[in-house]
Structure formats: structure tokens, C-alpha cells
Design a protein around this motif. Structure first.
Motif, short mmCIF file in Angstrom:
data_model
loop_
_atom_site.label_atom_id
_atom_site.label_comp_id
_atom_site.label_asym_id
_atom_site.label_seq_id
_atom_site.Cartn_x
_atom_site.Cartn_y
_atom_site.Cartn_z
N GLY A 1 0.79 -1.22 0.00
CA GLY A 1 0.00 0.00 0.00
C GLY A 1 0.81 1.25 0.00
N GLY A 2 0.99 1.92 1.19
CA GLY A 2 1.56 3.26 1.30
C GLY A 2 2.92 3.38 0.67
N GLY A 3 3.17 4.53 0.03
CA GLY A 3 4.45 4.77 -0.60
C GLY A 3 5.53 5.05 0.43
N MET A 4 6.79 4.82 0.04
CA MET A 4 7.92 5.02 0.94
C MET A 4 8.88 6.01 0.32
N GLY A 5 9.39 6.95 1.13
CA GLY A 5 10.41 7.86 0.66
C GLY A 5 11.74 7.16 0.50
N SER A 6 12.69 7.86 -0.13
CA SER A 6 14.00 7.27 -0.39
C SER A 6 14.71 6.88 0.90
N ASN A 7 14.60 7.72 1.95
CA ASN A 7 15.25 7.40 3.22
C ASN A 7 14.66 6.13 3.83
N ALA A 8 13.36 5.97 3.74
CA ALA A 8 12.72 4.77 4.27
C ALA A 8 13.13 3.54 3.47
N LEU A 9 13.21 3.70 2.15
CA LEU A 9 13.66 2.58 1.31
C LEU A 9 15.08 2.17 1.68
N ARG A 10 15.94 3.17 1.90
CA ARG A 10 17.33 2.87 2.26
C ARG A 10 17.41 2.19 3.62
N ALA A 11 16.63 2.66 4.58
CA ALA A 11 16.63 2.06 5.90
C ALA A 11 16.24 0.59 5.82
N GLU A 12 15.20 0.30 5.00
CA GLU A 12 14.79 -1.09 4.84
C GLU A 12 15.88 -1.91 4.16
N LEU A 13 16.55 -1.29 3.18
CA LEU A 13 17.64 -1.97 2.47
C LEU A 13 18.79 -2.27 3.42
N MET A 14 19.15 -1.33 4.28
CA MET A 14 20.25 -1.55 5.21
C MET A 14 19.91 -2.64 6.22
N ARG A 15 18.66 -2.69 6.65
CA ARG A 15 18.25 -3.77 7.57
C ARG A 15 18.39 -5.12 6.89
N ALA A 16 17.97 -5.19 5.63
CA ALA A 16 18.10 -6.45 4.89
C ALA A 16 19.56 -6.82 4.70
N ALA A 17 20.41 -5.82 4.42
CA ALA A 17 21.85 -6.08 4.27
C ALA A 17 22.45 -6.62 5.56
N GLY A 18 22.00 -6.08 6.70
CA GLY A 18 22.47 -6.59 7.98
C GLY A 18 22.00 -8.01 8.22
N ASP A 19 20.79 -8.33 7.81
CA ASP A 19 20.25 -9.69 8.01
C ASP A 19 21.05 -10.73 7.25
N VAL A 20 21.56 -10.38 6.07
CA VAL A 20 22.31 -11.35 5.27
C VAL A 20 23.82 -11.21 5.47
N ASP A 21 24.25 -10.35 6.41
CA ASP A 21 25.68 -10.16 6.71
C ASP A 21 26.45 -9.73 5.48
N LEU A 22 25.99 -8.64 4.86
CA LEU A 22 26.64 -8.13 3.66
C LEU A 22 28.10 -7.75 3.91
N ALA A 23 28.43 -7.38 5.15
CA ALA A 23 29.80 -6.97 5.45
C ALA A 23 30.81 -8.08 5.22
N ALA A 24 30.34 -9.34 5.12
CA ALA A 24 31.25 -10.46 4.88
C ALA A 24 31.62 -10.62 3.41
N MET A 25 30.97 -9.88 2.51
CA MET A 25 31.28 -9.99 1.07
C MET A 25 32.67 -9.40 0.80
N GLN A 26 33.52 -10.17 0.12
CA GLN A 26 34.88 -9.73 -0.15
C GLN A 26 35.26 -9.75 -1.63
N TYR A 27 34.58 -10.58 -2.43
CA TYR A 27 35.00 -10.78 -3.81
C TYR A 27 33.88 -10.37 -4.78
N PRO A 28 34.23 -9.83 -5.94
CA PRO A 28 33.21 -9.44 -6.93
C PRO A 28 32.33 -10.60 -7.35
#
Length: 452
Positions: free
Chosen positions: A108-135
Motif C-alpha cells: 500500500g503506502g508509498g515510501m520515501g528514499s530514506n525509508a527505502l534505504r533504511a529497509e535496504l540496510m536492515r536487509a543487508a544486515g540480516d544477510v551479513d553483507l559486510a562479509a562480502m569480499q570478492y566481486p
């Protein structure tokens, strides 16, 4: 945003900023108090609890800019809301919001860019994106993040709305624009994470290379990076040996003293006393050869000793090409790098004369050398066929607690040509090769264990 902050702290650690668990908790409290709206305010608040020195503050600022640059990319603009579309969507919310519940962003409701980014960063934390090292891992983590965002459910929702009434089609276009914005943010996030991790991996590789390589093999690029690495290694050594000598109420119980002091209490040992050994501080004399290629290693050793000043406060430094000269005062008047430049300009670039050097060194220190003294000599022992000064060294050997000789040449070259290292071995307690930073670090570690 807690996951984002933890990722940032991990990036700081990769960059060489030591951060404890307590400091992490402090940073979380700061972030909660200040919020994430004012970038500069957040920078100053986090720096106050995570950066402990001016050097670390500079490193913190650089890492902060690298990590949070995503928040200021050109794509970071909040979408302009179409009033007509918003009205249509508001009227339709009662019919569609409930259907989309649990469907990621498709609800339903639209999300601003900041809200989209916040959701993206939460998802990145859930999958442990910081562990990515290689292309090659890019596609894997992209899919994981999209799954965490329930992107498949969002696409199904968009397709369903696109085949409906005109208001639903308008909502579908809106959701599609939100999805495209978030996909662009995801692409930038993956690129940035690769850069951050590659920087950390490259720095660790370079430090390992510098620690294990001969100094003569390092070009100007790496030599310019030696002083920060030496200070980092010295700080670890200092922390290790400083902790070993902190004393609280522990050790061997002095039973006799404990009983005597508790007679008034009926012999009940309310007050306990511990046996302790008084340690007399060692005085260190460092004598460095400034001739030829050995000069670079002499500068490294002196830089090490100055960085260990809080653990070895009673250190006096001497250099020589011909006669020995004390340079301790220069280190007190200038910072270490500037002092080394002055020393090299005033006393370096000559040919070594070990006879003059050792005889003059004995005259300078013989009244101070005793059984608490340690003498460290750094040189290749090549006297160009002149006087070796072995008699002066033997006299110091009999007076001092330890006489150590660090030779930057590989052992295969010892006792070849004009090398007199075999003779000097007879007047030293220990002669060791120190052809790399790792070897020198190990030697200083062993020395601190012996004399502290």
C-alpha cells in the motif's frame, strides 16, 4: 538503524580503529540520542566515543565519509508525490493495504528514499553483507538481499495491480518506481561494500608484506607507510607488556606478615598481605649504525624504541658513522619522524668505523652501565678492515646485564668479506638477525619479557 551502526563499527575495526564492546554500546546510546537526521552531528557524536586520538579521529572521519556516502548520492532524493495518484491510492488503501500486508514493500503506502534505504540496510544486515569480499559474490548477496526484502512478493503485487482498475494501475506504477529506486540503491550498496572490504583486505596484505620483507626490497611507496605500521606494532607490544605488571591484591600470600598483622583480630586474616618483589627499572642504551643500507634499519629500531617509551622510559639513543653521538635530546625536542630526519642529516651518510664508535660509546656510558643496564647495538659489523673496538665492547659486556647485537644482514652473509660479526659474538650475550619487521618485533617482545 542499529544494524547499520554495527556495520560501520565493523568497518572501523577493519580500518585499524580498536573499538571495545563497551564503546560499541556507548555509540549506540549516542546514535539513539542524536538520531541519524543531522549527518555532522552524528559524526561528531560517534567520534567522541569511538576515536581516542587525533590519528584515530582522522581515520574515523575518512571511514565515516566512505561508509555513509551512500546517504548523499545523486539518487538519494525523495520522490515527489503525485497528488492525484496519492488521492487515488488513499481511496484505494482500504481495499488493497490489507491484501498486501506482509508482502515487503508492496503493502500500500508509498515510501520515501530514506525509508527505502533504511529497509535496504536492515536487509543487508540480516544477510551479513559486510562479509562480502570478492566481486564474484555480488550476485549471491544481491539475491539474498532481494529475498530478505521479499522482492518476489512485491513483483507479484505490482503485476496484480497493473492488470486491475486505473487507480490500481497508478499504484502499480508508483510501486514500480519505488522498486527501481531501491534496486539502484542496492547496486550502489554492493559496490561500496566491495570497495570497503577490498580496502581493508589490501591494507592487511600490505602490512603483512611490509612485516615480512627486507627493508631494502621495499620501494618508496611502502617505506612511507612504515612509521604508522611501526607505531601500531609497538602499541601492541606496549599493551601486552604493560598489562603483565599491573598488580592488584593477588600473587603469593605472605603468611607470616598476614598472621602478625591480624593478631589484634584474634588471628583471623581479615587483612591479607602479599609477597612482592621490587623490580628495579632497566636502563636501555641503543647504539645504531647510520652508514649505508643499515641506516634504514637503524631508523626503524629508533622509531620502535620511541614508540615503546611508555614501557621503556629509561632509554638513551646513540648513533654513529665515526664517533658515537647521543641523540636522545632530539627525540625529546621533536616528534620521532622529524628527529630521525635531523639525525640523518647531521650524522648519517658516512662509512662505518666500529673501532671509533665503540671506544667513544664506552667513554660516554661507562659510568652509567651496571647490572641493570641493557645495551642494544644495531649494525652489520663491517668495519672496512679497521679497528674493531672489541676491547671496549668486552668491557661493556662485563658491566651490563645484557648486550644484544641486531644484524639486519641475512646470516648467510655473516663473516664474509670485511664482516667481523664472529668476533663481536664473543662479547655479546645474544646476536640475532633482524632482517624484517616481524623479526625485529619478535626480538623486542623477547627483550621486554626479559628486562621487565
Amino acid at each position: 538503524m542499529e544494524a547499520t551502526l554495527l556495520q560501520f563499527i565493523r568497518h572501523l575495526r577493519h580500518a585499524g580503529v580498536g573499538i571495545s564492546t563497551a564503546e560499541t554500546l556507548d555509540a549506540m546510546q549516542v546514535a539513539v540520542s542524536l538520531g541519524y537526521g543531522d549527518r555532522q552531528l552524528l559524526h561528531d557524536g560517534l567520534a567522541s566515543c569511538l576515536a581516542k586520538s587525533e590519528e584515530q579521529r582522522q581515520l574515523f572521519s575518512r571511514c565515516f565519509a566512505q561508509f555513509f556516502d551512500l546517504a548523499e548520492t545523486p539518487n538519494d532524493t525523495t520522490h515527489t508525490v503525485d497528488p492525484e495518484a496519492q488521492q487515488d491510492r488513499s481511496a484505494d488503501d482500504g481495499e488493497t493495504a490489507g491484501e498486501g500486508e506482509g508482502q515487503g514493500q508492496g503493502g500500500g503506502g508509498g515510501m520515501g528514499s530514506n525509508a527505502l534505504r533504511a529497509e535496504l540496510m536492515r536487509a543487508a544486515g540480516d544477510v551479513d553483507l559486510a562479509a562480502m569480499q570478492y566481486p564474484t559474490q555480488r550476485g549471491i548477496y544481491r539475491r539474498r538481499i532481494l529475498d530478505a526484502l521479499n522482492d518476489s512478493g512485491r513483483r507479484e503485487r505490482i503485476a496484480q495491480l497493473a492488470s486491475g482498475s486505473p487507480p490500481e494501475q497508478q499504484q502499480a506504477r508508483w510501486l514500480e518506481r519505488e522498486r527501481e529506486t531501491q534496486l539502484a540503491q542496492l547496486s550502489e550498496l554492493l559496490d561500496r561494500q566491495l570497495l570497503l572490504n577490498n580496502n581493508a583486505a589490501t591494507r592487511e596484505f600490505q602490512e603483512t608484506l611490509m612485516r615480512d620483507s627486507q627493508l631494502s626490497a621495499l620501494d618508496t611507496y611502502y617505506r612511507d607507510r612504515l612509521p604508522p605500521l611501526i607505531r601500531k606494532l609497538a602499541k601492541k607490544l606496549a599493551a601486552k607488556h604493560r598489562q603483565r605488571y599491573r598488580r592488584a591484591k593477588r600473587g603469593r600470600l605472605d603468611l607470616g606478615k598476614t598472621l602478625r598483622r591480624n593478631i589484634a583480630l584474634g588471628g583471623v586474616p581479615f587483612h591479607r598481605y602479599w609477597k612482592s618483589t621490587r623490580r628495579e627499572k632497566s636502563e636501555i642504551f641503543v647504539l645504531c649504525d647510520l652508514s649505508g643500507s643499515v641506516s634504514s634499519w637503524s631508523q626503524v629500531l629508533m622509531l620502535f624504541m620511541q614508540a615503546l617509551a611508555d614501557v621503556l622510559p629509561n632509554t638513551r639513543s646513540f648513533v654513529f658513522c665515526g664517533e658515537s653521538v647521543e641523540v636522545s635530546e632530539l627525540f625529546r625536542q621533536h616528534d620521532a619522524d622529524e628527529a630521525l630526519a635531523i639525525i640523518q642529516q647531521r650524522h648519517g651518510m658516512g662509512s662505518s668505523d666500529y673501532g671509533r664508535a665503540l671506544n667513544s660509546f664506552r667513554q660516554l656510558v661507562e659510568e652509567r652501565v651496571n647490572r641493570r643496564s641493557t645495551i642494544i647495538i644495531l649494525g652489520d659489523g663491517r668495519g672496512n678492515g679497521g679497528d674493531t673496538g672489541i676491547a671496549a665492547l668486552r668491557e661493556l659486556y662485563h658491566r651490563a646485564r645484557l648486550v644484544l647485537w641486531f644484524n639486519p644482514e641475512s646470516q648467510g652473509r655473516w663473516n664474509t668479506g670485511d664482516s667481523e660479526i664472529r668476533r663481536y659474538q664473543t662479547a655479546c650475550h645474544y646476536v640475532a638477525e633482524c632482517g624484517s619487521l616481524r623479526k625485529l618485533e619478535r626480538l623486542l617482545d623477547e627483550l621486554l619479557t626479559l628486562i621487565r
